[in-house]
Design an enzyme around this catalytic site. Structure first.
Site, PDB file in Angstrom:
ATOM      1  N   CYS A 192      -0.731   4.090   2.254  1.00  0.00           N
ATOM      2  CA  CYS A 192      -0.415   3.811   3.693  1.00  0.00           C
ATOM      3  C   CYS A 192       0.983   3.872   4.023  1.00  0.00           C
ATOM      4  O   CYS A 192       1.212   4.603   5.218  1.00  0.00           O
ATOM      5  CB  CYS A 192      -0.884   2.327   3.913  1.00  0.00           C
ATOM      6  SG  CYS A 192      -2.289   1.696   3.403  1.00  0.00           S
ATOM      7  N   ASP A 193       2.095   3.476   3.388  1.00  0.00           N
ATOM      8  CA  ASP A 193       3.262   3.710   4.047  1.00  0.00           C
ATOM      9  C   ASP A 193       4.399   4.440   3.126  1.00  0.00           C
ATOM     10  O   ASP A 193       5.455   4.435   3.533  1.00  0.00           O
ATOM     11  CB  ASP A 193       3.764   2.181   3.778  1.00  0.00           C
ATOM     12  CG  ASP A 193       2.889   1.161   4.710  1.00  0.00           C
ATOM     13  OD1 ASP A 193       2.698   1.719   5.721  1.00  0.00           O
ATOM     14  OD2 ASP A 193       2.870  -0.012   4.251  1.00  0.00           O
ATOM     15  N   CYS A 227       0.862  -1.172  -0.109  1.00  0.00           N
ATOM     16  CA  CYS A 227      -0.118  -0.209   0.148  1.00  0.00           C
ATOM     17  C   CYS A 227       0.709   1.268   0.012  1.00  0.00           C
ATOM     18  O   CYS A 227       1.466   1.554   1.032  1.00  0.00           O
ATOM     19  CB  CYS A 227      -0.951   0.131   1.193  1.00  0.00           C
ATOM     20  SG  CYS A 227      -1.955   1.675   1.142  1.00  0.00           S
TER      21      CYS A 227
END
Length: 297
Positions: A133-134, A130
């Site tokens: 997300c990261d 992701c």
């Protein structure tokens, strides 16, 4: 006893729930993790009618607000099994058992992995599926991305605004993505494309990814590896029902009903040609309307 239980709270499941609730069906939604599913991982959506530009998490929240506004009951609980009892279906979860006349399965898909040693242990420790997300964890760092489809290139473009350098690793000599995405990738100075290449080994240091091996030959020092090589359906709990194809996708007819009367499936967990947000929503609506019609007969 419910008229309908929907398993999955992504866009297809929520679309089905809205129509069912508006037709006064006694409906319950079961979701294992986060409402919205993989929708939460999409950085930008610009092809959904009526919405010029929106993030996946924003759309996910708006869909969730629709559920709350209509007071549609939902529970966060993992479904373990569906048991058939004549025309009644029993949905067994980690916490309870629920009886229903109809089921809509809307469990979506999950990211495919490389199946390399230490891959699962390093998820969240240098390996990610992701970018949204990261990505912020790797600002001004060297990272790698594996994949050659639209998702891989879209995520690489997003990451290219954060990382100092990206190795884009693809096992073929040409990408499978849209030409516009390919051209954008080639114009980015901090993206190095490695064609005909595969990650063959993950090398860790102090429980974090430190290097990756390419084609059993050379090593690259990277702070992270993002994997975007396709998806597999979240249908493991259905293996006893004989409604899956060899790839694990659910087989349905034009009404989105499986060969088991009263069990429907929609969205990314079914076998179909196009996997888009708008088609997933359509799947849920069509399945719900057919259940509504049958409930009145």
């Amino acid at each position: 006893m419910y008229d309908l239980i929907i398993i999955g709270m992504g866009i297809s499941g929520i679309s089905a729930a809205i129509y069912a609730k508006n037709s006064n069906l006694n409906v319950l939604i079961l979701e294992e993790k986060t409402p919205g599913g993989l929708l939460n991982r999409i950085n930008e959506i610009n092809n959904y009618p009526g919405l010029k530009k929106i993030t996946g998490s924003e759309l996910s929240y708006q869909l969730f607000e629709s559920i709350e506004a209509l007071k549609i009951p939902y529970k966060i609980d993992k479904v373990l099994k569906i048991i058939l009892d004549n025309e009644i279906k029993i949905v067994k979860t980690e916490k309870e058992e629920y009886k229903t006349k109809n089921i809509i399965i809307a469990t979506g898909r999950k990211n495919r992995t490389l199946n390399l040693e230490k891959e699962q242990e390093l998820l969240g420790h240098g390996i990610s599926t992701c970018a949204l997300c990261d990505g912020n964890l790797y600002k001004e760092k060297t990272i790698a991305v594996v994949g050659g489809g639209n998702t891989a290139l879209e995520e690489t473009l997003y990451l290219s605004n954060l990382a100092s350098k990206i190795y884009l690793i693809h096992r073929r000599d040409t990408f499978r993505a849209e030409q516009t995405l390919i051209e954008k990738i080639k114009q980015k100075a901090n993206i190095e494309i490695l064609y005909n290449s595969e990650v063959t080994k993950l090398i860790e240091e102090q429980n974090r990814l430190n290097k990756i091996e390419i084609n059993h030959e050379k090593e690259l020092s990277v702070s992270a590896l993002f994997i975007f090589i396709g998806f597999v359906p979240n249908n493991d709990f259905l293996s006893s029902l004989d409604i899956l194809n060899e790839e694990g996708y659910i087989l349905v007819n034009n009404n989105y009903e499986t060969k088991i009367k009263g069990i429907y499936a929609v969205g990314d967990c079914i076998k179909k040609e196009y996997y888009q947000l708008i088609t997933a929503s359509n799947d849920g609506v069509v399945a719900s309307i057919n259940i509504i019609k049958n409930n009145k007969n």
